[in-house]
Scaffold this motif. Structure first.
Motif, short mmCIF file in Angstrom:
data_model
loop_
_atom_site.label_atom_id
_atom_site.label_comp_id
_atom_site.label_asym_id
_atom_site.label_seq_id
_atom_site.Cartn_x
_atom_site.Cartn_y
_atom_site.Cartn_z
N THR A 466 -15.55 24.29 30.80
CA THR A 466 -14.96 25.14 31.82
C THR A 466 -15.96 26.17 32.33
O THR A 466 -16.06 26.43 33.54
CB THR A 466 -13.72 25.86 31.26
OG1 THR A 466 -12.74 24.88 30.92
CG2 THR A 466 -13.14 26.83 32.27
N ARG A 467 -16.74 26.73 31.42
CA ARG A 467 -17.69 27.78 31.82
C ARG A 467 -18.85 27.20 32.63
O ARG A 467 -19.40 27.89 33.50
CB ARG A 467 -18.17 28.53 30.58
CG ARG A 467 -17.05 29.37 29.98
CD ARG A 467 -17.47 30.18 28.77
NE ARG A 467 -16.32 30.92 28.26
CZ ARG A 467 -15.96 32.14 28.65
NH1 ARG A 467 -16.67 32.75 29.58
NH2 ARG A 467 -14.91 32.74 28.15
N VAL A 468 -19.22 25.97 32.39
CA VAL A 468 -20.24 25.33 33.23
C VAL A 468 -19.72 25.20 34.66
O VAL A 468 -20.45 25.45 35.63
CB VAL A 468 -20.63 23.95 32.65
CG1 VAL A 468 -21.47 23.17 33.66
CG2 VAL A 468 -21.41 24.12 31.35
N LEU A 469 -18.46 24.81 34.81
CA LEU A 469 -17.87 24.70 36.15
C LEU A 469 -17.87 26.05 36.86
O LEU A 469 -18.16 26.14 38.06
CB LEU A 469 -16.44 24.16 36.05
CG LEU A 469 -16.25 22.67 35.76
CD1 LEU A 469 -14.77 22.34 35.68
CD2 LEU A 469 -16.93 21.83 36.84
N ARG A 470 -17.53 27.11 36.12
CA ARG A 470 -17.51 28.44 36.73
C ARG A 470 -18.89 28.85 37.21
O ARG A 470 -19.05 29.38 38.32
CB ARG A 470 -16.97 29.46 35.73
CG ARG A 470 -15.51 29.28 35.35
CD ARG A 470 -15.14 30.20 34.20
NE ARG A 470 -13.73 30.12 33.85
CZ ARG A 470 -13.19 30.69 32.77
NH1 ARG A 470 -13.97 31.37 31.94
NH2 ARG A 470 -11.90 30.58 32.52
N VAL A 471 -19.90 28.63 36.36
CA VAL A 471 -21.26 29.00 36.74
C VAL A 471 -21.73 28.17 37.93
O VAL A 471 -22.38 28.69 38.85
CB VAL A 471 -22.21 28.86 35.54
CG1 VAL A 471 -23.66 29.09 35.96
CG2 VAL A 471 -21.82 29.83 34.43
N ALA A 472 -21.42 26.89 37.93
CA ALA A 472 -21.81 26.03 39.04
C ALA A 472 -21.16 26.50 40.35
O ALA A 472 -21.79 26.48 41.41
CB ALA A 472 -21.42 24.59 38.74
N ARG A 473 -19.91 26.95 40.26
CA ARG A 473 -19.23 27.47 41.46
C ARG A 473 -19.96 28.72 41.98
O ARG A 473 -20.13 28.90 43.18
CB ARG A 473 -17.79 27.80 41.12
CG ARG A 473 -16.94 28.39 42.22
CD ARG A 473 -16.73 27.43 43.38
NE ARG A 473 -17.70 27.60 44.45
CZ ARG A 473 -17.76 26.84 45.53
NH1 ARG A 473 -16.91 25.84 45.69
NH2 ARG A 473 -18.67 27.04 46.45
#
Length: 502
Positions: A466-473
């Motif tokens: 989930t945190r990878v998705l947030r950083v990518a966003r």
């Protein structure tokens, strides 16, 4: 006759109505205060007695009973002095008790009748406004109370001027809201030589409100870069500034009613106790994580903190609140913070440098880093290695880009998020979750394939995914991209901590 004055009890950032009831009955002279008060409340009768004597009055030779209702609600603090005194004066007939029914009263009394400042006046003013009442408070905190908006604030320097005000002989002026302090900018990124990867991670962290861990040898610039963070973060909105000021008011650190639009930056020493970091104590107060609400909590020398103290941050980092449970109270404080931490790779700090490393390397590194638990590290979005600064780096001219240029890009990314989350409780990408995150951060087909492959190879937990998705966003926002692509996912994965191989 029973005279009643309204005041408040503070439970976290909640103010609850308390009625101060005073009754005079024939009997042996006595003065008692009941209603589950702490030591400061029980001692208030001596301050009240002397303050009333200081204005030329004496207590009647009767049995004086003061009840703080509801009686089962714990009462803490010295702000009950003034409402007790006014209730007593109302029962004595010195002041009209009906006049007092339109106000919430808070303030500590001195022996000479002065009204001294007490924590939590802003909360009391907001509570009074919600109830359609006015507020009586110390003159030193009138400008603080005035921030509550359309509330009739009576800010009195002492007991006698307050009585004259209510009798109409000498009216007290209405206080004005305190000043809005301009943000104080810290160090500039132009002072940082080299460390381009770390500066990029700092920019991403600021743009999305992400947690960041910098690991590297001593003298590499970790603390300097952390001190640059306030200079690139956007200012607080008016609503956020009020939230931060409410925490400061309860903690008693809001001086002169001055409200700042700068985001809080708290850097507690590594010897801080659990109560100091997350809140608590005999009289429950907000800790550093709450004082950093909507700002940055910087933990330097991360492994030097006690492990139990660090692990107490796990729940606040996930939920954005701190719940302090006691036998007589359950208090909740806000704690939506951005954690920025710095640490050495090992105790000697020179892992990987044969000339400087200690004889226990690499064993000392694994022992030292094990002081920080895996679940806490999993809650940190960005992990970046900060390399040692060489003499050649120090001779380079200052970077062409400083905090001002980075702050402009961060502000643009935050503006995108403000529009995106206008109808959601989240404020930044770091807080997005569930269906909302899937809707805004699902990568394109190449990005999904890379993420799936990396999740298996790096053994990402569900939280880590989930945190990878947030950083990518956030990386996509900085690039001005509507969608999340493979390049954004790849950069986000490069900042992720890799699980150790067995």
């Amino acid at each position: 006759m029973v005279a009643t004055v309204s005041t408040v009890a503070y439970l976290g950032l909640e103010a609850r109505t308390v009625e101060v009831q005073c009754q005079l009955v024939p009997g042996l002279p006595n003065f008692i205060v009941v209603g589950l008060g702490d030591k400061a409340v029980t001692e208030s009768k001596e301050r009240v007695r002397n303050a009333i004597a200081a204005i030329g009055l004496s207590l009647p030779p009767k049995r004086i009973t003061v009840n703080l209702s509801p009686a089962d609600l714990p009462k803490e603090g010295s702000h009950y002095d003034l409402p007790i005194a006014l209730a007593l004066l109302g029962a004595m007939g010195v002041i009209d008790a009906e006049t007092l029914s339109d106000y919430v009263v808070v303030g500590e009394l001195g022996l000479d009748g002065r009204i001294a400042a007490s924590p939590g006046v802003l909360l009391a003013a907001l509570h009074a406004g919600a109830q359609g009442l006015g507020l009586v408070c110390p003159v030193a905190q009138g400008s603080e109370a005035a921030w509550a908006g359309h509330v009739d604030v009576v800010a009195a320097p002492g007991l006698l001027p307050l009585l004259n005000h209510f009798k109409g002989t000498s009216l007290l002026p209405a206080p004005l809201p305190g000043e809005v302090e301009p943000p104080v900018r810290g160090a500039d990124l132009k002072q940082v030589k080299g460390q381009e990867t770390a500066k990029r991670a700092l920019e991403i962290a600021a743009a999305g409100g992400h947690n960041l861990l910098m690991a590297g040898p001593p003298g590499a610039g970790k603390s300097l870069m952390a001190s640059c963070l306030p200079g690139i973060l956007p200012e607080l909105t008016a609503e956020e500034a009020l939230e931060v000021s409410m925490v400061s008011s309860v903690a008693g650190t809001l001086e002169g009613g001055r409200i700042s639009r700068a985001r809080p930056f708290r850097a507690p020493h590594h010897s801080a106790s659990m109560a100091a970091l997350v809140g608590g104590g005999l009289r429950v107060k907000p800790g550093e994580v709450s004082l950093a609400h909507l700002g940055v909590l910087f933990l330097d020398e991360l492994p030097e903190f006690q492990r139990a103290v660090l692990d107490s941050l796990r729940q606040p980092l996930e939920t954005g609140t701190v719940s302090v449970a006691r036998a007589n109270a359950h208090v909740t404080f806000p704690a939506r913070v951005q954690l920025v931490a710095a640490m050495n790779p090992c105790r000697c700090g020179h892992l990987g440098d044969p000339a400087l490393a200690c004889a226990r390397a690499p064993r000392c590194a694994s022992d030292y880093q094990a002081k920080v638990s895996g679940p806490l590290l999993d809650r940190i979005d960005l992990h970046v290695d900060v390399n040692a600064v060489t003499a050649a780096d120090l001779t380079l001219p200052p970077p062409a880009e400083g905090s001002a240029q980075v702050a402009a890009r961060v502000a643009a990314a935050r503006a995108i998020q403000t529009v995106r989350y206008a109808d959601h409780p989240a404020r930044t990408n770091a807080e997005a979750d569930g269906d909302l995150l899937e809707a805004i951060a699902t990568p394109d087909a190449p990005g999904r394939a890379l993420l799936a492959q990396a999740a298996a190879a790096m053994r990402l937990s569900a939280r880590g995914y989930t945190r990878v998705l947030r950083v990518a966003r956030t990386i996509a926002d900085l690039a001005g991209s509507e969608g999340v692509g493979r390049v954004h996912v790849a950069e986000a994965l490069s900042y992720r901590r890799r699980a150790p191989v067995n």
